[in-house]
Design an enzyme around this catalytic site. Structure first.
Site, PDB file in Angstrom:
ATOM      1  N   GLN A 196      33.503  59.832  23.344  1.00 37.43           N
ATOM      2  CA  GLN A 196      33.906  60.794  22.279  1.00 37.43           C
ATOM      3  C   GLN A 196      33.572  62.058  22.953  1.00 37.43           C
ATOM      4  O   GLN A 196      32.277  62.862  23.018  1.00 37.43           O
ATOM      5  CB  GLN A 196      33.230  60.592  20.831  1.00 37.43           C
ATOM      6  CG  GLN A 196      33.575  59.032  20.411  1.00 37.43           C
ATOM      7  CD  GLN A 196      35.193  59.109  19.716  1.00 37.43           C
ATOM      8  OE1 GLN A 196      35.298  59.858  19.218  1.00 37.43           O
ATOM      9  NE2 GLN A 196      35.789  58.092  20.456  1.00 37.43           N
ATOM     10  N   ALA A 237      35.225  61.531   9.364  1.00 31.07           N
ATOM     11  CA  ALA A 237      35.226  60.972  10.950  1.00 31.07           C
ATOM     12  C   ALA A 237      35.846  61.906  11.965  1.00 31.07           C
ATOM     13  O   ALA A 237      36.099  63.152  11.599  1.00 31.07           O
ATOM     14  CB  ALA A 237      36.308  59.864  10.629  1.00 31.07           C
ATOM     15  N   HIS A 238      35.980  61.510  13.190  1.00 29.21           N
ATOM     16  CA  HIS A 238      36.351  62.569  14.119  1.00 29.21           C
ATOM     17  C   HIS A 238      37.807  62.923  13.974  1.00 29.21           C
ATOM     18  O   HIS A 238      38.649  62.254  13.277  1.00 29.21           O
ATOM     19  CB  HIS A 238      36.262  61.674  15.798  1.00 29.21           C
ATOM     20  CG  HIS A 238      36.980  60.215  15.796  1.00 29.21           C
ATOM     21  ND1 HIS A 238      37.015  59.490  16.636  1.00 29.21           N
ATOM     22  CD2 HIS A 238      37.818  59.768  14.982  1.00 29.21           C
ATOM     23  CE1 HIS A 238      37.540  58.368  16.712  1.00 29.21           C
ATOM     24  NE2 HIS A 238      38.260  58.340  15.408  1.00 29.21           N
ATOM     25  N   ASN A 239      37.810  64.292  14.514  1.00 24.31           N
ATOM     26  CA  ASN A 239      39.120  64.946  14.478  1.00 24.31           C
ATOM     27  C   ASN A 239      39.851  64.859  13.082  1.00 24.31           C
ATOM     28  O   ASN A 239      40.866  65.475  12.995  1.00 24.31           O
ATOM     29  CB  ASN A 239      40.385  64.108  15.231  1.00 24.31           C
ATOM     30  CG  ASN A 239      39.692  64.139  16.760  1.00 24.31           C
ATOM     31  OD1 ASN A 239      39.360  63.178  17.247  1.00 24.31           O
ATOM     32  ND2 ASN A 239      39.903  65.402  17.467  1.00 24.31           N
TER      33      ASN A 239
END
Lengths: 349, 349, 349
Positions: A196, A237-239
């Site tokens: 990540q 969460a990511h992005n």
């Protein structure tokens, strides 16, 4: 800190009815307010307390002004005026500038003399901390993080590498910003971690609740735009991108790469799947599950109403028959129509 | 760190189309990659970016090879190959071995010289820490805990007594492992605590997300088998067993004594009741509620689709009438059949 | 620590069958117990283990006494008796009184000499800590907080200003008490913070799970009454009141200003909207969504049963047609009745 009622109205709005010289030093509820305290009435449900209030003044709408037994500040939006007056009467305690001797600070940092760093905070290398920032006890700020002016980290907050925080942000205790996103490729039943590599960008005037988590992007950043308010135990969460001035209540989770519009109001316990787009000005009521993009502003829901467990058991098991019921209903309609048609042919009613 | 494209393919798989001598130093997205960067295409949705990419190379499936305007690494599973190449190009920062002078370490510990213990970590007595372990700042590791080689604890992680962690485990910030399970007997309306005497066993290659909690067993252990991946804010209750290589997304809660099979994929916001058995290879989509054991592998769901709040109000209240509707539907079928039978008898259509 | 079986029965209840002189030093499960260990049988599901147990004694109901192959303690509620005996055999490790030299303590505090404060705890000014309190490593206790006798804070717990904790309370690691409530007024699309001026009051004998969050009141306090048990990752919003001896399982969220009655049992993953009143003795099964007040004691549910995703897709989309289906069903009933009435008129069956 105390203000004349007329000064409060002059600075923040509203029209004084009664004694503008009255001194106000605190806010309180209609029921509990006493001498020197100002209350507000914005929900008709609490109107019954108005007649008995012992507040020195009440902020209320024009329609309630006539029945107010004490001084009043009349305004179209009492709750908003209350917010501004409460901020003036109850400013946050001024931080003590300076670094606690136990704060552990890395190399090549740029830390304002006006910043405050509490006991047992751990600051990495190359960290930038602007004026009037307050870092609470036990916070961990990793290498290269930047924190804008006036931002506050309460206790035990973690900001991982790659996090950039704007000005006047308030991050509550236990929040973790910039942990790894949940990304894996599957190799014959085993999970292979996707490094990540992105960061987290947090705009100005954001508030982040206790124990809330915001993951770093996989490639590119997770973005929380200016003015966003996140309650406790929210998971981003990511992005993900959360649009400016959106508010998200507690225990809500947003899966990876989803974009939330601006000025949305998202209730508690909501779940939003990954890779979706939610338009601006969308409202989601509590525990709604969103598994498709929403392209039109509006209010949406999927929370399921409760009932006594005994009838719930009967009714909810029927959901598994719904498609079958719908087909049988359509077939019955066809049959009944056929019967009626034949009656018409044969002259019956 | 940089590699020739042909070296990456030789080490990790795939067939190079184009210039195998091309130097690669980083991964990036198809849209943003530039000179020296490698991207991937695994979702047909992003195919439109392929023609314009400025990446030095793209990892993709054979069906897209012909339209790739730059060097390519062709493979059946681009996302998996991307994971391996990204790991090689972006290794985690090497920990600084040694104990920070402020780390507080108890008696009779066995700590590898190659382990790293950060500022303000608190390590109890009789703790075993193997080679290349990294304990982040503010972590608390209680008496008797053991931690296998290469395991990383990010910031402010807590490992309570009775926790045994395998090798190469990654525990993200704020996670709490080994807190008391939620066990009480009721004595005429008052709750009497059941002492929680078990531990937590965590296998090799497990990953545990930020602010996730895993409770110790009441009697016997809570077990997270090897290769399990837990996202942020997951709650694992006492005496749960999660089978090897299962992945569980954020905000999911699993109640006490439930056993989850191997290689399951559990979506976000899922709730699983206690004392259940979930078979191997089960998939649960987001926000599914599981109140019965699942004995067959397969994909299961109960997330409720949202709709505009106005129609939601009308439709969802009807769930309370479902059983009644089902009975009325069956009665109508009986009546309509009787009418049709009588028509047949009397010679009508 | 070991007791004769007859002494355990005399102190905690139950009738000994067999050798009352038998020495007991630990509890264990029916399956795993050995020499000197006592097990219990309260769930008929585990009856099959009774014949093979190697426990020195088993706590069980009269109906199972005849088939017990070892010493028995017979009682109407084996789980409750087990709780009391387990507490006696497995007391928590005695805290080491005194302050760790790294504990950072403010001014004008009143801290009992019998209290224990661990490494890197940070205690503010004017804090009151009674006898036998244990403050774990990394805890942060802000100015003016009071903590009653025998209360335990595990690691990295945060108690903000305005928090008052009763006696014998157990707060697990990572819990945050007294963070700001989520209160904002909206000013033309921007959120204006309502200062959160209240506190949190926690009664005696409360237990609070890992990473659980309880917000301070806006005006007035958030109140957790005596004997309440909160599991991990529970979220309690501002001005909520939880009635005495209520238990709330993990991942449940309660929105602002809601009042929960006494002796309620609330399952995991439940969501309760704001400004509601829940009566005493209400039970809510897992993942129930409560959006209206509950005025009668009883058991309530809204968790939706899962099914294979393929049929789920068909059935759940029909929920959006439910109101339409209900109307069509009523119309069909009307039509069929009309047909039958006309048949009766014309002499048909």
């Amino acid at each position: 800190m105390a203000f004349r009622l007329e000064e409060l109205a002059r600075r923040f709005g509203g029209e004084v009815h009664g004694d503008g010289q009255c001194l106000i030093h605190a806010v309180a509820s209609l029921e509990r307010a006493g001498e020197g305290e100002i209350a507000f009435l914005s929900n008709v449900h609490f109107r019954r307390h108005l007649a008995h209030t012992r507040a020195s003044a009440v902020i209320l709408e024009p329609r309630f002004a006539a029945e107010c037994p004490v001084n009043a500040v009349v305004t179209a939006d009492p709750y908003l005026l209350f917010a501004r007056i409460a901020q003036a009467l109850h400013p946050p305690p001024p931080p003590v500038a300076g670094r606690h001797p136990t704060a552990c600070i890395g190399q090549d940092c740029a830390i304002s003399d006006r910043a405050s760093i509490a006991a047992y905070a751990v600051i990495g290398d190359r960290v930038q901390i602007a004026d009037d920032v307050r870092i609470g006890p036990g916070c961990v700020v990793e290498d290269g993080v930047s924190i804008g002016a006036g931002t506050v980290l309460d206790a035990n907050v973690v900001l991982h590498r790659g996090t950039r925080v704007g000005a006047r942000v308030l991050i509550h205790s236990g929040a973790v910003i910039g942990g790894d996103g949940f990304g894996f490729a599957n190799d014959r039943g085993r999970w292979i971690k996707i490094p990540q590599l992105g960061g987290v960008e947090i705009g100005d005037d954001v508030e982040i609740g206790c124990n809330t988590t915001i993951d770093r992007g996989a490639l590119g950043d997770t973005v929380i735009e200016e003015g966003v308010k996140l309650d406790n135990q929210v998971q981003i969460a990511h992005n993900v991108r959360v649009g400016a001035h959106t508010a998200i209540a507690g225990c809500t989770g947003i899966a990876g790469s989803t974009t939330i519009g601006k000025r949305c109001a998202i209730g508690g316990g909501v779940g939003i799947s990954g890779h979706l787009e939610i338009a601006d000005d969308v409202q989601l009521t509590g525990t709604t599950f969103v598994s498709q993009s929403i392209t039109e502003k509006g209010v949406y829901s999927s929370g399921v109403p409760f009932e006594p467990t005994r009838s719930w058991r009967r009714n909810f098991m029927r959901i598994r028959q719904l498609d079958d019921m719908a087909r049988r209903l359509a077939e019955l309609e066809r049959l009944v129509k056929a019967i009626r048609d034949s009656h018409e042919t044969t002259g019956e009613t």
